[in-house]
Design a protein around this motif. Structure first.
Motif, PDB file in Angstrom:
ATOM      1  N   PHE A   9       0.812  -1.220   0.000  1.00 34.63           N
ATOM      2  CA  PHE A   9       0.000   0.000   0.000  1.00 34.63           C
ATOM      3  C   PHE A   9       0.844   1.267   0.000  1.00 34.63           C
ATOM      4  O   PHE A   9       0.366   2.342   0.328  1.00 34.63           O
ATOM      5  CB  PHE A   9      -0.930  -0.013   1.226  1.00 34.63           C
ATOM      6  CG  PHE A   9      -1.834  -1.203   1.238  1.00 34.63           C
ATOM      7  CD1 PHE A   9      -2.965  -1.220   0.430  1.00 34.63           C
ATOM      8  CD2 PHE A   9      -1.534  -2.310   1.994  1.00 34.63           C
ATOM      9  CE1 PHE A   9      -3.792  -2.334   0.408  1.00 34.63           C
ATOM     10  CE2 PHE A   9      -2.355  -3.431   1.973  1.00 34.63           C
ATOM     11  CZ  PHE A   9      -3.488  -3.439   1.179  1.00 34.63           C
ATOM     12  N   LEU A  10       2.091   1.130  -0.362  1.00 35.12           N
ATOM     13  CA  LEU A  10       2.974   2.306  -0.318  1.00 35.12           C
ATOM     14  C   LEU A  10       2.946   3.094  -1.620  1.00 35.12           C
ATOM     15  O   LEU A  10       2.936   2.496  -2.701  1.00 35.12           O
ATOM     16  CB  LEU A  10       4.410   1.852  -0.052  1.00 35.12           C
ATOM     17  CG  LEU A  10       4.725   1.379   1.357  1.00 35.12           C
ATOM     18  CD1 LEU A  10       6.158   0.861   1.413  1.00 35.12           C
ATOM     19  CD2 LEU A  10       4.529   2.493   2.370  1.00 35.12           C
ATOM     20  N   PRO A  11       2.979   4.427  -1.527  1.00 36.20           N
ATOM     21  CA  PRO A  11       3.044   5.248  -2.734  1.00 36.20           C
ATOM     22  C   PRO A  11       4.504   5.321  -3.219  1.00 36.20           C
ATOM     23  O   PRO A  11       5.177   6.335  -3.016  1.00 36.20           O
ATOM     24  CB  PRO A  11       2.540   6.611  -2.254  1.00 36.20           C
ATOM     25  CG  PRO A  11       2.894   6.642  -0.797  1.00 36.20           C
ATOM     26  CD  PRO A  11       2.923   5.230  -0.304  1.00 36.20           C
ATOM     27  N   LEU A  12       4.966   4.237  -3.824  1.00 38.34           N
ATOM     28  CA  LEU A  12       6.389   4.157  -4.164  1.00 38.34           C
ATOM     29  C   LEU A  12       6.764   5.121  -5.282  1.00 38.34           C
ATOM     30  O   LEU A  12       5.989   5.371  -6.200  1.00 38.34           O
ATOM     31  CB  LEU A  12       6.750   2.734  -4.588  1.00 38.34           C
ATOM     32  CG  LEU A  12       6.658   1.674  -3.485  1.00 38.34           C
ATOM     33  CD1 LEU A  12       7.053   0.309  -4.020  1.00 38.34           C
ATOM     34  CD2 LEU A  12       7.510   2.053  -2.280  1.00 38.34           C
ATOM     35  N   ASP A 216      14.857  -2.329  -1.831  1.00 41.10           N
ATOM     36  CA  ASP A 216      14.452  -1.819  -0.513  1.00 41.10           C
ATOM     37  C   ASP A 216      13.697  -0.498  -0.671  1.00 41.10           C
ATOM     38  O   ASP A 216      13.913   0.251  -1.633  1.00 41.10           O
ATOM     39  CB  ASP A 216      15.684  -1.549   0.371  1.00 41.10           C
ATOM     40  CG  ASP A 216      16.198  -2.821   1.033  1.00 41.10           C
ATOM     41  OD1 ASP A 216      15.620  -3.886   0.773  1.00 41.10           O
ATOM     42  OD2 ASP A 216      17.169  -2.731   1.803  1.00 41.10           O
ATOM     43  N   VAL A 217      12.850  -0.207   0.319  1.00 39.63           N
ATOM     44  CA  VAL A 217      12.082   1.042   0.314  1.00 39.63           C
ATOM     45  C   VAL A 217      12.784   2.061   1.214  1.00 39.63           C
ATOM     46  O   VAL A 217      13.021   1.809   2.397  1.00 39.63           O
ATOM     47  CB  VAL A 217      10.641   0.802   0.826  1.00 39.63           C
ATOM     48  CG1 VAL A 217       9.868   2.113   0.877  1.00 39.63           C
ATOM     49  CG2 VAL A 217       9.936  -0.221  -0.050  1.00 39.63           C
ATOM     50  N   THR A 228      17.976  12.072  -2.190  1.00 37.29           N
ATOM     51  CA  THR A 228      17.775  10.663  -1.789  1.00 37.29           C
ATOM     52  C   THR A 228      17.037   9.892  -2.885  1.00 37.29           C
ATOM     53  O   THR A 228      17.414   8.764  -3.224  1.00 37.29           O
ATOM     54  CB  THR A 228      16.963  10.590  -0.479  1.00 37.29           C
ATOM     55  OG1 THR A 228      17.632  11.400   0.496  1.00 37.29           O
ATOM     56  CG2 THR A 228      16.826   9.176   0.027  1.00 37.29           C
ATOM     57  N   GLY A 229      16.007  10.526  -3.451  1.00 36.50           N
ATOM     58  CA  GLY A 229      15.217   9.849  -4.492  1.00 36.50           C
ATOM     59  C   GLY A 229      16.041   9.612  -5.749  1.00 36.50           C
ATOM     60  O   GLY A 229      15.950   8.544  -6.369  1.00 36.50           O
ATOM     61  N   LEU A 235      20.194   3.480  -8.018  1.00 39.34           N
ATOM     62  CA  LEU A 235      20.670   2.241  -7.409  1.00 39.34           C
ATOM     63  C   LEU A 235      19.606   1.145  -7.328  1.00 39.34           C
ATOM     64  O   LEU A 235      19.801   0.138  -6.647  1.00 39.34           O
ATOM     65  CB  LEU A 235      21.205   2.536  -5.998  1.00 39.34           C
ATOM     66  CG  LEU A 235      22.480   3.394  -5.931  1.00 39.34           C
ATOM     67  CD1 LEU A 235      22.828   3.737  -4.487  1.00 39.34           C
ATOM     68  CD2 LEU A 235      23.660   2.672  -6.587  1.00 39.34           C
ATOM     69  N   GLY A 236      18.463   1.371  -7.977  1.00 39.13           N
ATOM     70  CA  GLY A 236      17.436   0.326  -7.998  1.00 39.13           C
ATOM     71  C   GLY A 236      16.736   0.134  -6.679  1.00 39.13           C
ATOM     72  O   GLY A 236      16.235  -0.949  -6.371  1.00 39.13           O
ATOM     73  N   ARG A 237      16.677   1.168  -5.840  1.00 39.31           N
ATOM     74  CA  ARG A 237      15.898   1.140  -4.605  1.00 39.31           C
ATOM     75  C   ARG A 237      14.596   1.891  -4.882  1.00 39.31           C
ATOM     76  O   ARG A 237      14.549   2.745  -5.774  1.00 39.31           O
ATOM     77  CB  ARG A 237      16.632   1.860  -3.456  1.00 39.31           C
ATOM     78  CG  ARG A 237      17.664   1.018  -2.698  1.00 39.31           C
ATOM     79  CD  ARG A 237      18.889   0.711  -3.482  1.00 39.31           C
ATOM     80  NE  ARG A 237      19.954   0.103  -2.671  1.00 39.31           N
ATOM     81  CZ  ARG A 237      20.981  -0.537  -3.162  1.00 39.31           C
ATOM     82  NH1 ARG A 237      21.111  -0.726  -4.469  1.00 39.31           N
ATOM     83  NH2 ARG A 237      21.911  -1.035  -2.369  1.00 39.31           N
ATOM     84  N   GLU A 238      13.556   1.609  -4.095  1.00 35.66           N
ATOM     85  CA  GLU A 238      12.292   2.347  -4.217  1.00 35.66           C
ATOM     86  C   GLU A 238      12.370   3.521  -3.246  1.00 35.66           C
ATOM     87  O   GLU A 238      12.929   3.377  -2.163  1.00 35.66           O
ATOM     88  CB  GLU A 238      11.107   1.466  -3.808  1.00 35.66           C
ATOM     89  CG  GLU A 238      11.108   0.063  -4.373  1.00 35.66           C
ATOM     90  CD  GLU A 238      10.732   0.017  -5.843  1.00 35.66           C
ATOM     91  OE1 GLU A 238      10.350   1.061  -6.389  1.00 35.66           O
ATOM     92  OE2 GLU A 238      10.842  -1.064  -6.442  1.00 35.66           O
ATOM     93  N   PHE A 239      11.780   4.657  -3.612  1.00 37.19           N
ATOM     94  CA  PHE A 239      11.837   5.775  -2.676  1.00 37.19           C
ATOM     95  C   PHE A 239      10.452   6.367  -2.437  1.00 37.19           C
ATOM     96  O   PHE A 239       9.532   6.212  -3.243  1.00 37.19           O
ATOM     97  CB  PHE A 239      12.783   6.872  -3.189  1.00 37.19           C
ATOM     98  CG  PHE A 239      12.225   7.690  -4.324  1.00 37.19           C
ATOM     99  CD1 PHE A 239      11.427   8.804  -4.075  1.00 37.19           C
ATOM    100  CD2 PHE A 239      12.466   7.344  -5.639  1.00 37.19           C
ATOM    101  CE1 PHE A 239      10.885   9.546  -5.120  1.00 37.19           C
ATOM    102  CE2 PHE A 239      11.933   8.077  -6.682  1.00 37.19           C
ATOM    103  CZ  PHE A 239      11.130   9.185  -6.420  1.00 37.19           C
ATOM    104  N   ILE A 240      10.319   7.034  -1.286  1.00 34.89           N
ATOM    105  CA  ILE A 240       9.145   7.866  -1.000  1.00 34.89           C
ATOM    106  C   ILE A 240       9.708   9.165  -0.450  1.00 34.89           C
ATOM    107  O   ILE A 240      10.510   9.153   0.492  1.00 34.89           O
ATOM    108  CB  ILE A 240       8.220   7.232   0.067  1.00 34.89           C
ATOM    109  CG1 ILE A 240       7.741   5.855  -0.386  1.00 34.89           C
ATOM    110  CG2 ILE A 240       7.035   8.144   0.363  1.00 34.89           C
ATOM    111  CD1 ILE A 240       7.047   5.068   0.717  1.00 34.89           C
TER     112      ILE A 240
END
Ligand SMILES: C[S@@+](CC[C@H](N)C(=O)[O-])C[C@H]1O[C@@H](n2cnc3c(N)ncnc32)[C@H](O)[C@@H]1O
Length: 363
Positions: A9-12, A216-217, A228-229, A235-240
């Motif tokens: 349910f995250l707004p990635l 990772d989120v 950060t985003g 780097l293939g990480r998900e960010f919010i």
């Protein structure tokens, strides 16, 4: 009982508008792997700062950095740290960056909130702004606190990857990196800095490679220009991201849209040796790879005899391969796997080779 995955349910990969405390409280609990926070510094600048030639210094005097008192800043800090902690997965962690103006207050608030401080890292600026008045030391560093959600949490630490980044030498807690300028510094339509405190991508690169894995989120509650985003995407990480100023959100969105993710192969990092299956030395003896009574030697000819229980004996001292190595070297510790060698057909071979053979069978 049917379990739901909170991360679903995250707004990635979006930037949420508004106050970070409200926004974090609206996100699902225990859904984020890492939080990187660059909160207001509470610089409390009184009056304008000028250079010796009387030109004005572009200091952080923005309204988002104003608090009426230390008590007001502490209340804000405690509230956002509590909201952030609720979001972290049990093995999640947080980084908070700050200067002497706020980092000590943040440090005690972190501990009071139940986080467990793992390190403080000094970011030493290789090109700091001089102290124009000449009345204090040049302010040449900022401090980052790295903490796990709680004591005993199994936080991510990519030790080998950080060591590789540092040309094979263990990464230390003092990082020398330049401040953000040149082409990396984002400008507005007038050619002025788009944000007064844009952090360098190199800093975030090291933080994310060292303390997250691909997929990772990563949440940043004080997103600013979205450093950060941008690095998370590369780097293939998900960010919010969360940012309350529309102008900064726009800059961040445009910046991140241009970022290209590194390809999958490039995102692989050196694995931690600790994540490889454990092989006790005794197994080499049990399996007949080394015989009880056989001599092991180090590279300078010091020797010990293998015993049936997987210990070594030398000059009236016995213990594990590590303990006997440390005893002979008069050192506090020793990696017996690299220290000891066995002899075969006139050659001296590290015992680690035998461990690798066993590990290869396990894969
Ligand atoms: C120190 S700056 C972060 C800069 C960022 N690390 C970068 O590289 O661009 C802090 C940011 O937090 C934002 N901010 C301050 N208080 C906030 C709040 N309560 N909720 C959301 N954003 C906030 C400010 O507008 C500012 O852009």
């Amino acid at each position: 009982m049917k379990r739901t995955n909170p991360a679903a349910f995250l707004p990635l990969n979006t930037i949420l508008a508004g106050d970070c405390i409200e926004q974090m409280n609206a996100l699902p609990e225990a859904s984020v792997d890492l939080i990187f926070a660059d909160p207001p510094y509470n610089l409390q600048l009184k009056g304008q700062l000028h250079r010796p030639d009387n030109s004005e210094v572009d200091a952080v005097d923005d309204h988002w950095d104003q608090f009426d008192s230390f008590a007001a800043y502490d209340k804000f800090t405690r509230e956002w740290l509590a909201a952030a902690r609720r979001l972290l997965k049990p093995n999640g962690a947080i980084w908070v960056i700050g200067s002497y103006h706020n980092i000590f207050r943040v440090g005690s608030a972190l501990q009071d909130a139940g986080y467990w401080i793992l390190n403080d890292v000094v970011w030493r600026k290789s090109n700091p702004m001089p102290n124009f008045r000449g009345k204090r030391f040049t302010n040449a560093h900022e401090t980052m606190i790295w903490a796990s959600k709680s004591e005993g949490a199994k936080y991510t630490f990519n030790y080998e990857a950080l060591k590789s980044l540092n040309e094979g030498v263990q990464m230390r807690s003092d990082w020398v990196l330049p401040i953000c300028n040149g082409g990396e510094r984002l400008k507005d339509a007038n050619g002025d800095k788009a944000h007064p405190t844009q952090k360098p991508q190199s800093l975030l690169h090291r933080v994310l490679v060292g303390s997250t894995n691909p997929g990772d989120v990563v949440l940043d509650p004080f997103f600013g220009t979205g450093t950060t985003g941008a690095v998370a995407k590369m780097l293939g990480r998900e960010f919010i991201g969360i940012e309350r100023e529309e102008a900064y959100r726009k800059v961040a969105e445009a910046r991140i849209a241009k970022v290209r993710k590194f390809d999958k192969e490039a995102l692989q990092v050196s694995a931690s040796k600790r994540s490889e299956p454990r092989v006790p030395f005794g197994q080499l003896v049990e399996r007949g790879m080394l015989r009880p009574g056989e001599m092991l030697v180090n590279t300078r000819g010091k020797a010990a005899r293998v015993r049936a229980d997987g210990t070594l004996a030398t000059d009236g001292f016995n213990g594990s391969i590590h303990q006997v190595g440390a005893h002979l070297e008069n050192a506090p510790s020793c990696n017996g796997w690299t220290y000891w060698h066995f002899k075969k057909d006139g050659q001296t071979i590290p015992i680690d080779l035998l461990r690798q053979q066993i590990r290869a069978e396990m894969n």
